[in-house]
Each structure stands twice: as C-alpha cells, then as structure tokens.
Design a protein around this motif. Structure first.
Motif, PDB file in Angstrom:
ATOM      1  N   GLN A 128       0.826  -1.204   0.000  1.00  0.00           N
ATOM      2  CA  GLN A 128       0.000   0.000   0.000  1.00  0.00           C
ATOM      3  C   GLN A 128       0.864   1.260   0.000  1.00  0.00           C
ATOM      4  O   GLN A 128       0.530   2.243  -0.665  1.00  0.00           O
ATOM      5  N   VAL A 129       1.967   1.231   0.728  1.00  0.00           N
ATOM      6  CA  VAL A 129       2.874   2.377   0.752  1.00  0.00           C
ATOM      7  C   VAL A 129       3.472   2.601  -0.639  1.00  0.00           C
ATOM      8  O   VAL A 129       3.556   3.744  -1.125  1.00  0.00           O
ATOM      9  N   ALA A 130       3.900   1.532  -1.303  1.00  0.00           N
ATOM     10  CA  ALA A 130       4.474   1.668  -2.647  1.00  0.00           C
ATOM     11  C   ALA A 130       3.454   2.230  -3.631  1.00  0.00           C
ATOM     12  O   ALA A 130       3.784   3.101  -4.447  1.00  0.00           O
ATOM     13  N   ILE A 131       2.221   1.750  -3.554  1.00  0.00           N
ATOM     14  CA  ILE A 131       1.184   2.264  -4.459  1.00  0.00           C
ATOM     15  C   ILE A 131       0.905   3.730  -4.168  1.00  0.00           C
ATOM     16  O   ILE A 131       0.746   4.552  -5.082  1.00  0.00           O
ATOM     17  N   ARG A 132       0.879   4.084  -2.876  1.00  0.00           N
ATOM     18  CA  ARG A 132       0.642   5.485  -2.514  1.00  0.00           C
ATOM     19  C   ARG A 132       1.766   6.386  -3.045  1.00  0.00           C
ATOM     20  O   ARG A 132       1.517   7.507  -3.499  1.00  0.00           O
ATOM     21  N   TRP A 133       3.009   5.896  -2.989  1.00  0.00           N
ATOM     22  CA  TRP A 133       4.152   6.628  -3.544  1.00  0.00           C
ATOM     23  C   TRP A 133       3.923   6.927  -5.023  1.00  0.00           C
ATOM     24  O   TRP A 133       4.111   8.057  -5.482  1.00  0.00           O
ATOM     25  N   HIS A 134       3.482   5.923  -5.775  1.00  0.00           N
ATOM     26  CA  HIS A 134       3.180   6.130  -7.193  1.00  0.00           C
ATOM     27  C   HIS A 134       2.126   7.223  -7.378  1.00  0.00           C
ATOM     28  O   HIS A 134       2.292   8.129  -8.203  1.00  0.00           O
ATOM     29  N   LEU A 135       1.053   7.116  -6.638  1.00  0.00           N
ATOM     30  CA  LEU A 135      -0.047   8.066  -6.814  1.00  0.00           C
ATOM     31  C   LEU A 135       0.401   9.498  -6.521  1.00  0.00           C
ATOM     32  O   LEU A 135       0.022  10.433  -7.234  1.00  0.00           O
ATOM     33  N   GLN A 136       1.209   9.670  -5.485  1.00  0.00           N
ATOM     34  CA  GLN A 136       1.654  11.013  -5.131  1.00  0.00           C
ATOM     35  C   GLN A 136       2.667  11.569  -6.131  1.00  0.00           C
ATOM     36  O   GLN A 136       2.827  12.783  -6.246  1.00  0.00           O
ATOM     37  N   LEU A 137       3.339  10.695  -6.877  1.00  0.00           N
ATOM     38  CA  LEU A 137       4.205  11.149  -7.960  1.00  0.00           C
ATOM     39  C   LEU A 137       3.409  11.504  -9.205  1.00  0.00           C
ATOM     40  O   LEU A 137       3.939  12.125 -10.125  1.00  0.00           O
ATOM     41  N   GLY A 138       2.147  11.085  -9.254  1.00  0.00           N
ATOM     42  CA  GLY A 138       1.327  11.323 -10.438  1.00  0.00           C
ATOM     43  C   GLY A 138       1.326  10.186 -11.429  1.00  0.00           C
ATOM     44  O   GLY A 138       0.832  10.331 -12.555  1.00  0.00           O
ATOM     45  N   ASN A 139       1.870   9.029 -11.047  1.00  0.00           N
ATOM     46  CA  ASN A 139       1.868   7.869 -11.935  1.00  0.00           C
ATOM     47  C   ASN A 139       0.484   7.219 -11.972  1.00  0.00           C
ATOM     48  O   ASN A 139      -0.204   7.156 -10.950  1.00  0.00           O
ATOM     49  N   LEU A 140       0.109   6.717 -13.139  1.00  0.00           N
ATOM     50  CA  LEU A 140      -0.981   5.753 -13.224  1.00  0.00           C
ATOM     51  C   LEU A 140      -0.385   4.410 -12.811  1.00  0.00           C
ATOM     52  O   LEU A 140       0.696   4.055 -13.260  1.00  0.00           O
ATOM     53  N   VAL A 141      -1.078   3.684 -11.974  1.00  0.00           N
ATOM     54  CA  VAL A 141      -0.464   2.478 -11.408  1.00  0.00           C
ATOM     55  C   VAL A 141      -1.399   1.293 -11.581  1.00  0.00           C
ATOM     56  O   VAL A 141      -2.609   1.402 -11.376  1.00  0.00           O
ATOM     57  N   ILE A 142      -0.844   0.154 -12.013  1.00  0.00           N
ATOM     58  CA  ILE A 142      -1.658  -1.039 -12.270  1.00  0.00           C
ATOM     59  C   ILE A 142      -1.071  -2.236 -11.508  1.00  0.00           C
ATOM     60  O   ILE A 142      -0.408  -3.096 -12.089  1.00  0.00           O
ATOM     61  N   PRO A 143      -1.310  -2.306 -10.200  1.00  0.00           N
ATOM     62  CA  PRO A 143      -0.807  -3.455  -9.429  1.00  0.00           C
ATOM     63  C   PRO A 143      -1.503  -4.731  -9.870  1.00  0.00           C
ATOM     64  O   PRO A 143      -2.713  -4.741 -10.094  1.00  0.00           O
ATOM     65  N   LYS A 144      -0.743  -5.788 -10.001  1.00  0.00           N
ATOM     66  CA  LYS A 144      -1.289  -7.058 -10.471  1.00  0.00           C
ATOM     67  C   LYS A 144      -1.484  -8.018  -9.303  1.00  0.00           C
ATOM     68  O   LYS A 144      -0.558  -8.226  -8.503  1.00  0.00           O
ATOM     69  N   SER A 145      -2.672  -8.589  -9.194  1.00  0.00           N
ATOM     70  CA  SER A 145      -2.906  -9.665  -8.245  1.00  0.00           C
ATOM     71  C   SER A 145      -4.138 -10.438  -8.676  1.00  0.00           C
ATOM     72  O   SER A 145      -5.069  -9.872  -9.242  1.00  0.00           O
ATOM     73  N   ALA A 146      -4.127 -11.724  -8.402  1.00  0.00           N
ATOM     74  CA  ALA A 146      -5.315 -12.548  -8.613  1.00  0.00           C
ATOM     75  C   ALA A 146      -5.901 -13.013  -7.292  1.00  0.00           C
ATOM     76  O   ALA A 146      -6.868 -13.764  -7.267  1.00  0.00           O
ATOM     77  N   THR A 147      -5.308 -12.566  -6.176  1.00  0.00           N
ATOM     78  CA  THR A 147      -5.752 -12.962  -4.841  1.00  0.00           C
ATOM     79  C   THR A 147      -6.767 -11.948  -4.321  1.00  0.00           C
ATOM     80  O   THR A 147      -6.432 -10.758  -4.205  1.00  0.00           O
ATOM     81  N   PRO A 148      -7.989 -12.368  -4.009  1.00  0.00           N
ATOM     82  CA  PRO A 148      -9.023 -11.398  -3.608  1.00  0.00           C
ATOM     83  C   PRO A 148      -8.610 -10.474  -2.472  1.00  0.00           C
ATOM     84  O   PRO A 148      -8.883  -9.273  -2.518  1.00  0.00           O
ATOM     85  N   SER A 149      -7.941 -10.998  -1.447  1.00  0.00           N
ATOM     86  CA  SER A 149      -7.563 -10.142  -0.324  1.00  0.00           C
ATOM     87  C   SER A 149      -6.553  -9.077  -0.746  1.00  0.00           C
ATOM     88  O   SER A 149      -6.619  -7.924  -0.288  1.00  0.00           O
ATOM     89  N   ARG A 150      -5.637  -9.428  -1.629  1.00  0.00           N
ATOM     90  CA  ARG A 150      -4.649  -8.447  -2.081  1.00  0.00           C
ATOM     91  C   ARG A 150      -5.272  -7.458  -3.063  1.00  0.00           C
ATOM     92  O   ARG A 150      -4.880  -6.283  -3.078  1.00  0.00           O
ATOM     93  N   ILE A 151      -6.197  -7.920  -3.874  1.00  0.00           N
ATOM     94  CA  ILE A 151      -6.909  -7.001  -4.760  1.00  0.00           C
ATOM     95  C   ILE A 151      -7.581  -5.915  -3.928  1.00  0.00           C
ATOM     96  O   ILE A 151      -7.484  -4.719  -4.234  1.00  0.00           O
ATOM     97  N   ALA A 152      -8.248  -6.322  -2.856  1.00  0.00           N
ATOM     98  CA  ALA A 152      -8.926  -5.352  -1.984  1.00  0.00           C
ATOM     99  C   ALA A 152      -7.917  -4.463  -1.274  1.00  0.00           C
ATOM    100  O   ALA A 152      -8.095  -3.241  -1.174  1.00  0.00           O
ATOM    101  N   GLU A 153      -6.838  -5.058  -0.779  1.00  0.00           N
ATOM    102  CA  GLU A 153      -5.820  -4.286  -0.057  1.00  0.00           C
ATOM    103  C   GLU A 153      -5.192  -3.224  -0.953  1.00  0.00           C
ATOM    104  O   GLU A 153      -4.995  -2.073  -0.537  1.00  0.00           O
ATOM    105  N   ASN A 154      -4.884  -3.594  -2.181  1.00  0.00           N
ATOM    106  CA  ASN A 154      -4.230  -2.664  -3.096  1.00  0.00           C
ATOM    107  C   ASN A 154      -5.106  -1.464  -3.443  1.00  0.00           C
ATOM    108  O   ASN A 154      -4.594  -0.429  -3.893  1.00  0.00           O
ATOM    109  N   PHE A 155      -6.414  -1.598  -3.237  1.00  0.00           N
ATOM    110  CA  PHE A 155      -7.331  -0.506  -3.551  1.00  0.00           C
ATOM    111  C   PHE A 155      -7.477   0.473  -2.391  1.00  0.00           C
ATOM    112  O   PHE A 155      -7.894   1.615  -2.589  1.00  0.00           O
ATOM    113  N   ARG A 156      -7.095   0.041  -1.182  1.00  0.00           N
ATOM    114  CA  ARG A 156      -7.287   0.890   0.005  1.00  0.00           C
ATOM    115  C   ARG A 156      -6.081   1.807   0.210  1.00  0.00           C
ATOM    116  O   ARG A 156      -5.324   1.683   1.169  1.00  0.00           O
ATOM    117  N   VAL A 157      -5.922   2.737  -0.704  1.00  0.00           N
ATOM    118  CA  VAL A 157      -4.753   3.624  -0.666  1.00  0.00           C
ATOM    119  C   VAL A 157      -5.138   5.099  -0.804  1.00  0.00           C
ATOM    120  O   VAL A 157      -4.264   5.951  -1.002  1.00  0.00           O
TER     121      VAL A 157
END
Length: 256
Positions: free
Chosen positions: A195-224
């Motif tokens: 989540q910290v890494a994804i937040r870093w991307h967002l604050q830099l202005g990057n479009l970010v596409i984290p990959k996961s097929a695991t439901p819990s990680r899909i949900a976690e990656n969205f809570r940023v």
C-alpha cells in the motif's frame, strides 16, 4: 491481468470490479481477453465506467497486421471499442513502430480506440513518433517502481503531455516489499508495504496497475486513498533508486 489464465480472468475481474476498480489492463500476449470481456459483460456496470486497455503484440507490427490484430482483440473482448490501445514493445531493430503507430492513429480516428499509447518506449522512441506522426501517445506504460523510478523519462512525459503508467509497480518479487524503509513507513501508517508503494506512485502522479489474482490483495491494493506520505517519507523512498532495470531493455528486446 498478466499471467492470469483466461479461465480465471472472469472471476478475477469480477472481484476487482466489486472492490471498486474500474481499469482493466490486458494484452494479446496475456491470452485472457475473452475472460475479461465476459466479466465486463456480466458486471452490470455501464460500459463507459470501465476502462479497458489491451496491447498489440510484437509479431503484429505493420499496417495491415495491426489492423487485423486489433479486430481480433475486439472480437475476443466482445466489445465495439477499447478505451486504450498500446503498442506493447517498440522493437527498434525491426524498425516498424512508426508504421504501426500510423495504423493505431487510424484505429483512433475510426473511434474504435478512445485513446492510443505505447508501452516500454524510451524518450528516443517517443521523440521519433512525435516527429513523424500526428498523435502524441496518451500513455507510456513502463517498468517503474521505487527501485527503478525512471525520473528522466517521467520528466520527458510531463513535458510532452504523456501520462506515465507503471507496470511492475511493486517490484515483481525483487525484494522491494521486504525493504526496511517500506516496512517502517508501513508500520507508521498501519498499512502494508504494498500500500505504501502504491501510494508513492499516486503522489508522484503515476498511473499504477498493481497485479494480483488474490481477492484479499486485490482489496488491499485498492485501500490507498485515505492516507498520505509526508515529504520525508517520499524522500526516503526516492533514495531506494538503484538505477537497475529488472525487466527487458526496450532498446534490445526482440521477442515474439
């Protein structure tokens, strides 16, 4: 959707849409366009709320080849248009990406791709396109993560109105998420290193596409979207830059 088998794609996309995602990234070479199309059709969401991206594979460079490949992708997806169509790799040694881009421009003019862009292009490749073609790529999707932040390329994109989109945003298993810096920042926010890494991307202005097929990680990656990194934390992550690319070099990659 990289490495997600077609038979699993429908359920993975359904899980992501339920979690709140509205962007789906695939490619001809991922071989899961049919499953993704089925998930979009079954979602019940208005089509204009879902951004569908797919990519032209390396063996399909050229004018007629590009047009045929795009038709095939649309048929597999079951759609009448995609929102973003990308050239997957520039393949400079084959020297056909300018011709291919002109075919992409036709697809865009026909309204069958709402935007067109590229993936894994360097500033040199982009400059050549902009000097010889009519449309500036809307997006360049490249390897980008705290270990390889692509500062110069991001600056080039910003100067020319090209959106930066990060593939491998979490480092693709190269130990990024185990680094003490990310773990410490994650603890301070009650978050995960991902989540910290994804937040870093967002604050830099990057479009970010984290990959996961695991439901819990899909949900976690969205809570940023309900926390922010301060300047010191952003600087600490910036210091992780190794200057080393983990994926293929766009200037020499020639496969497919």
């Amino acid at each position: 959707m990289w490495q997600v088998p077609d038979e699993q794609a429908e359920s993975v996309v359904a899980t992501a849409l339920e979690a709140g995602y509205r962007s789906i990234d695939t490619a001809t070479s991922y071989r899961n366009e049919r499953g993704i199309g089925a998930a979009v059709a079954a979602s019940g969401l208005p089509r204009d709320e879902i951004v569908v991206t797919t990519k032209l594979w390396n063996g399909d460079h050229g004018t007629e080849e590009t047009l045929r490949a795009f038709d095939t992708s649309l048929e597999r997806l079951g759609l009448d248009h995609v929102d973003l169509y990308l050239i997957h790799w520039p393949l400079p040694m084959r020297d056909r990406y300018v011709e291919t881009w002109r075919a992409m421009e036709k697809i865009h003019a026909d309204g069958r791709a709402r935007a067109i862009g590229v993936s894994n292009f360097t500033a040199g490749h982009l400059t050549r396109l902009m000097e010889t073609c009519d449309i500036v790529p809307a997006v360049n999707q490249v390897e980008l993560h705290p270990l390889f932040p692509q500062r110069e390329l991001r600056a080039f994109h910003a100067a020319h109105g090209i959106a930066t989109q990060a593939w491998s945003p979490l480092g693709s298993g190269h130990g990024l998420l185990d680094l003490p810096v990310l773990e410490e920042i994650a603890r301070a926010h009650g978050r995960s290193p991902a989540q910290v890494a994804i937040r870093w991307h967002l604050q830099l202005g990057n479009l970010v596409i984290p990959k996961s097929a695991t439901p819990s990680r899909i949900a976690e990656n969205f809570r940023v979207f309900d926390f922010a990194l301060d300047d010191g934390e952003m600087a600490a992550i910036a210091d992780l830059d190794s200057g080393l690319r983990r994926g293929p070099d766009p200037d020499t990659f020639d496969y497919g």
